[in-house]
Write an enzyme that holds these catalytic residues in place. Sequence first.
Site, PDB file in Angstrom:
ATOM      1  N   LYS A   1     -12.313  20.540  66.551  1.00  0.00           N
ATOM      2  CA  LYS A   1     -11.301  19.494  66.792  1.00  0.00           C
ATOM      3  C   LYS A   1     -11.673  18.566  67.960  1.00  0.00           C
ATOM      4  O   LYS A   1     -12.581  18.860  68.744  1.00  0.00           O
ATOM      5  CB  LYS A   1      -9.955  20.174  67.056  1.00  0.00           C
ATOM      6  CG  LYS A   1      -9.406  20.934  65.846  1.00  0.00           C
ATOM      7  CD  LYS A   1      -7.985  21.433  66.113  1.00  0.00           C
ATOM      8  CE  LYS A   1      -7.415  22.147  64.896  1.00  0.00           C
ATOM      9  NZ  LYS A   1      -5.984  22.489  65.080  1.00  0.00           N
TER      10      LYS A   1
ATOM     11  N   TYR B   1      -3.348  16.985  56.796  1.00  0.00           N
ATOM     12  CA  TYR B   1      -2.315  17.956  57.184  1.00  0.00           C
ATOM     13  C   TYR B   1      -0.992  17.737  56.437  1.00  0.00           C
ATOM     14  O   TYR B   1       0.068  18.140  56.920  1.00  0.00           O
ATOM     15  CB  TYR B   1      -2.077  17.895  58.692  1.00  0.00           C
ATOM     16  CG  TYR B   1      -3.103  18.655  59.512  1.00  0.00           C
ATOM     17  CD1 TYR B   1      -3.196  20.045  59.438  1.00  0.00           C
ATOM     18  CD2 TYR B   1      -3.961  17.990  60.379  1.00  0.00           C
ATOM     19  CE1 TYR B   1      -4.115  20.748  60.196  1.00  0.00           C
ATOM     20  CE2 TYR B   1      -4.890  18.695  61.151  1.00  0.00           C
ATOM     21  CZ  TYR B   1      -4.952  20.076  61.049  1.00  0.00           C
ATOM     22  OH  TYR B   1      -5.855  20.780  61.807  1.00  0.00           O
TER      23      TYR B   1
ATOM     24  N   ASN C   1      -6.355  23.454  70.144  1.00  0.00           N
ATOM     25  CA  ASN C   1      -6.784  24.832  69.886  1.00  0.00           C
ATOM     26  C   ASN C   1      -8.174  24.907  69.245  1.00  0.00           C
ATOM     27  O   ASN C   1      -8.490  25.854  68.532  1.00  0.00           O
ATOM     28  CB  ASN C   1      -5.719  25.593  69.077  1.00  0.00           C
ATOM     29  CG  ASN C   1      -5.522  25.049  67.692  1.00  0.00           C
ATOM     30  OD1 ASN C   1      -6.084  24.008  67.346  1.00  0.00           O
ATOM     31  ND2 ASN C   1      -4.729  25.732  66.879  1.00  0.00           N
TER      32      ASN C   1
ATOM     33  N   HIS D   1     -10.053  24.444  63.419  1.00  0.00           N
ATOM     34  CA  HIS D   1      -9.174  24.651  62.267  1.00  0.00           C
ATOM     35  C   HIS D   1      -9.969  25.421  61.229  1.00  0.00           C
ATOM     36  O   HIS D   1     -11.181  25.244  61.113  1.00  0.00           O
ATOM     37  CB  HIS D   1      -8.748  23.298  61.674  1.00  0.00           C
ATOM     38  CG  HIS D   1      -8.106  23.440  60.319  1.00  0.00           C
ATOM     39  ND1 HIS D   1      -6.775  23.766  60.167  1.00  0.00           N
ATOM     40  CD2 HIS D   1      -8.627  23.368  59.069  1.00  0.00           C
ATOM     41  CE1 HIS D   1      -6.503  23.867  58.867  1.00  0.00           C
ATOM     42  NE2 HIS D   1      -7.608  23.628  58.182  1.00  0.00           N
TER      43      HIS D   1
ATOM     44  N   GLU E   1      -9.034  21.512  50.978  1.00  0.00           N
ATOM     45  CA  GLU E   1      -9.642  20.983  52.213  1.00  0.00           C
ATOM     46  C   GLU E   1     -11.138  20.681  52.066  1.00  0.00           C
ATOM     47  O   GLU E   1     -11.626  19.715  52.660  1.00  0.00           O
ATOM     48  CB  GLU E   1      -9.416  21.983  53.360  1.00  0.00           C
ATOM     49  CG  GLU E   1      -7.957  22.093  53.737  1.00  0.00           C
ATOM     50  CD  GLU E   1      -7.693  23.108  54.844  1.00  0.00           C
ATOM     51  OE1 GLU E   1      -8.615  23.822  55.253  1.00  0.00           O
ATOM     52  OE2 GLU E   1      -6.533  23.166  55.300  1.00  0.00           O
TER      53      GLU E   1
END
Length: 139
Positions: free
Chosen positions: A10, A50, A113, A116, A127
Amino acid sequence: MVERTLSIIKPDAVPKNIIGEIIKRFETAQLKIVAIQMRHLSKKEAEAFYYVHRERPFFDSLATFMSSGPIVAMVLEGEQAISKNRSMMGATDPKKADKGTIRADFGGGIETNVVHGSDSPASAAFEIPFFFSQLDLVR
Ligand code: CMP
């Protein structure tokens, strides 16, 4: 069973220069990279990725964050790749993630975080083609 899963490094992780460290962990765990690309998503593209979270209160903030800088999207292949990647990542909230997981080691907060990973075969099936065509996947 050999599976494929989508992994994203990310926008919080890229400036920390830990792309190589994260990839090394995957390779050491016998997760093979069969496709990889670096790109900077638009907010619309992040929202589309998302989409499943569109009703969640954090959706707008998540899409803003995911379009705030470059990401690295990869397809990982290996035995139980989906669950193996998820256990290497650790819990969504880095403060709750097990020691030694990617999120515990490098995460800032629940949004920042680091990584993913697809959470099921159905999400991997959505995805992976979001980022890669059949021709991009090395056999
Ligand atoms: P990820 O595995 O990419 O899936 C959805 C993301 O939404 C999640 O990681 C978090 O980074 C982000 N997110 C932001 N706020 C929350 C929250 N309150 N609960 C769960 N996920 C959140």
